[in-house]
Design a protein around this motif. Structure first.
Motif, PDB file in Angstrom:
ATOM      1  N   THR A  11      33.848  13.019  26.858  1.00  0.00           N
ATOM      2  CA  THR A  11      33.167  14.034  27.610  1.00  0.00           C
ATOM      3  C   THR A  11      33.595  15.479  26.855  1.00  0.00           C
ATOM      4  N   ALA A  12      34.876  15.625  26.243  1.00  0.00           N
ATOM      5  CA  ALA A  12      35.168  16.617  25.475  1.00  0.00           C
ATOM      6  C   ALA A  12      34.272  17.005  24.465  1.00  0.00           C
ATOM      7  N   GLY A  13      33.790  15.953  23.400  1.00  0.00           N
ATOM      8  CA  GLY A  13      32.807  16.317  22.623  1.00  0.00           C
ATOM      9  C   GLY A  13      31.519  16.620  23.061  1.00  0.00           C
ATOM     10  N   HIS A  14      31.182  16.000  24.357  1.00  0.00           N
ATOM     11  CA  HIS A  14      29.813  16.810  24.710  1.00  0.00           C
ATOM     12  C   HIS A  14      29.956  18.261  25.290  1.00  0.00           C
ATOM     13  N   ALA A  15      31.353  18.332  25.893  1.00  0.00           N
ATOM     14  CA  ALA A  15      31.688  19.759  26.292  1.00  0.00           C
ATOM     15  C   ALA A  15      31.488  20.865  25.300  1.00  0.00           C
ATOM     16  N   ALA A  16      31.941  20.302  24.075  1.00  0.00           N
ATOM     17  CA  ALA A  16      32.067  21.259  22.906  1.00  0.00           C
ATOM     18  C   ALA A  16      30.564  21.467  22.441  1.00  0.00           C
ATOM     19  N   ALA A  17      29.691  20.432  22.577  1.00  0.00           N
ATOM     20  CA  ALA A  17      28.299  20.409  22.064  1.00  0.00           C
ATOM     21  C   ALA A  17      27.692  21.435  22.983  1.00  0.00           C
ATOM     22  N   GLY A  18      27.794  21.521  24.181  1.00  0.00           N
ATOM     23  CA  GLY A  18      27.514  22.479  25.020  1.00  0.00           C
ATOM     24  C   GLY A  18      27.785  23.803  24.844  1.00  0.00           C
ATOM     25  N   LEU A  19      28.928  24.230  24.157  1.00  0.00           N
ATOM     26  CA  LEU A  19      29.206  25.528  23.602  1.00  0.00           C
ATOM     27  C   LEU A  19      28.513  25.784  22.350  1.00  0.00           C
ATOM     28  N   LEU A  51      26.493  15.270  32.790  1.00  0.00           N
ATOM     29  CA  LEU A  51      26.727  16.244  33.707  1.00  0.00           C
ATOM     30  C   LEU A  51      27.594  17.183  32.959  1.00  0.00           C
ATOM     31  N   VAL A  52      28.575  17.017  32.253  1.00  0.00           N
ATOM     32  CA  VAL A  52      29.568  17.786  31.393  1.00  0.00           C
ATOM     33  C   VAL A  52      28.829  18.470  30.644  1.00  0.00           C
TER      34      VAL A  52
END
Length: 211
Positions: A11-19, A51-52
């Motif tokens: 989920t952290a990697g996908h959060a970074a992708a969102g940024l 979702l993240v």
């Protein structure tokens, strides 16, 4: 953002992708449309990561838009969120995009990319649907920009880039044979077997080519 979503299982990697996609939106607004099908794909395959990704991207775009709205006294909202949707659509662009803009200049890439995507969806569904979503996002953003009046040729760059990436996988220029490159290679490239071709001076190269 695409690379981070494709390679990360956290989920952290996908959060970074969102940024990263938020930064891409601030650089060029169609990046948000490009990300939408991929976010939907991630939500289907893993609702937590989806979702993240969606929340970080939505919050990033929303907060950045609010900050820039305040800083520009409303001009950012007008030019980014209001004005682009007031353009009229160009008559005939609905099909000219596919025939004149895409298929006519890049017929081989279109056929090879479509065949490779079809093969990938059938043989490796996870990767296939991901790249299908990514292609839909990038191509859809170019298509939408081309439809509106004033959409110039530069809006085709994302679609051409997607075809080039897919074409490279469909006909890998680094694959020496269809069965894969042998462990010991296939020897020196014929173009470099002559000493002068490794230096590549114009005079020697011209004489070799003419002979």
């Amino acid at each position: 953002g695409l690379l981070m979503v494709r390679t990360s299982e956290s989920t952290a990697g996908h959060a970074a992708a969102g940024l990263v996609w938020t930064a891409a939106f601030l650089t060029k607004q169609p990046a948000l449309a490009m990300a939408a099908p991929v976010v939907l794909f991630v939500c289907v395959t893993s609702w937590r990561r989806g979702l993240v990704l969606g929340l970080v991207l939505g919050a990033g775009v929303g907060l950045a838009s609010l900050a820039l709205h305040w800083q520009s006294r409303g001009w950012f909202t007008f030019y980014v969120w209001e004005y682009p949707f007031k353009h009229a659509f160009t008559t005939g662009a609905w099909w000219r995009f596919w025939t004149t803009d895409v298929l006519q200049p890049m017929p081989v890439a279109c056929v090879a990319s479509a065949a490779w995507l079809l093969w990938l969806v059938r043989s490796r569904p996870g990767a296939g649907w991901f790249w299908l979503a990514a292609t839909a996002g990038v191509g859809g953003a170019s298509y939408r920009s081309r439809l509106q009046a004033g959409g110039y040729d530069n809006v085709l760059i994302p679609a051409y880039a997607a075809l080039c990436v897919l074409m490279a996988w469909a006909a890998n220029p680094f694959a020496a044979t269809f069965g894969g490159a042998p462990a010991d290679g296939e020897g020196l490239n014929p173009s470099l077997q002559n000493f002068y071709m490794s230096i590549h001076p114009d005079r020697k190269s011209t004489r070799l080519n003419s002979s």
